[in-house]
Design an enzyme around this catalytic site. Structure first.
Site, PDB file in Angstrom:
ATOM      1  N   PRO A   1       0.770  -1.248   0.000  1.00 50.39           N
ATOM      2  CA  PRO A   1       0.000   0.000   0.000  1.00 50.39           C
ATOM      3  C   PRO A   1       0.803   1.302   0.000  1.00 50.39           C
ATOM      4  CG  PRO A   1       0.001  -0.942   2.188  1.00 50.39           C
ATOM      5  CD  PRO A   1       0.722  -1.926   1.299  1.00 50.39           C
ATOM      6  N   CYS A   2       1.461   1.573  -1.100  1.00 52.04           N
ATOM      7  CA  CYS A   2       2.204   2.827  -1.217  1.00 52.04           C
ATOM      8  C   CYS A   2       1.271   4.035  -1.244  1.00 52.04           C
ATOM      9  CB  CYS A   2       3.109   2.808  -2.452  1.00 52.04           C
ATOM     10  SG  CYS A   2       2.261   2.429  -3.979  1.00 52.04           S
TER      11      CYS A   2
END
Length: 176
Positions: free
Chosen positions: A133-134
């Site tokens: 989850p950047c």
């Protein structure tokens, strides 16, 4: 990013546009929105809509976008990155759904508080969007900053996850 020639791929339509999903024998190696920055050359990758990891990834991503999945259960192959990039991507996996972090907090958590720009570059080159989850990384002031898939998609992903985002804090600058 280095990708093995044995990578297989498929594409599916998400609510945020077409998504390319790639896998190796070791696991999921890529999830990119069509047109995303740092999208690798996939011309030599074979299309395999039946590859078990790709089938599971598409199913889980479809459930995620429909609001029915809050966590992913997939084997990941992050070997395309450097050891430093891999350490950043593993740190991203620890940011819970609905929460956000900053590049500085990630740097400090890795024991490299002065490496904020290097961390930003590694976040930007994350090959497994959404699942690693950047999109949960914000600027130090809480602003929406660089997302290789586009700030509109980043905002939509955070909204889907129920993360608190200050609308007035959105800015166009990018660390990557």
């Amino acid at each position: 990013m280095k990708f093995d020639t044995s990578v297989v791929q498929t594409t599916f339509n998400s609510p945020l546009g077409p998504v390319i999903v790639a896998a190796t024998d070791q696991g999921l190696a890529g999830v990119w929105f069509d047109g995303q920055r740092h999208l690798p050359d996939r011309s030599s990758w074979r299309v395999d809509d039946r590859h078990p990891v790709l089938v599971r990834a598409v199913q889980q991503l479809t459930e995620y976008f429909a609001g029915r999945r809050t966590a992913f259960d997939l084997p990941l192959d992050l070997h395309g990155g450097t050891p430093f990039q891999q350490s950043v991507w593993h740190a991203l996996l620890k940011v819970p759904r609905g929460a956000t972090t900053s590049y500085g907090a990630l740097s400090s958590g890795l024991g490299k508080p002065a490496a904020v720009r290097a961390v930003g570059a590694a976040v930007g080159r994350n090959p497994i969007s959404v699942i690693v989850p950047c999109h949960r990384v914000m600027g130090s002031d809480g602003s929406l900053t660089g997302y290789a898939g586009g700030l509109d998609r980043k905002a939509a992903l955070l909204k889907l996850e129920g993360a608190a985002v200050r609308p007035q804090a959105a800015r166009q600058e990018s660390l990557v």
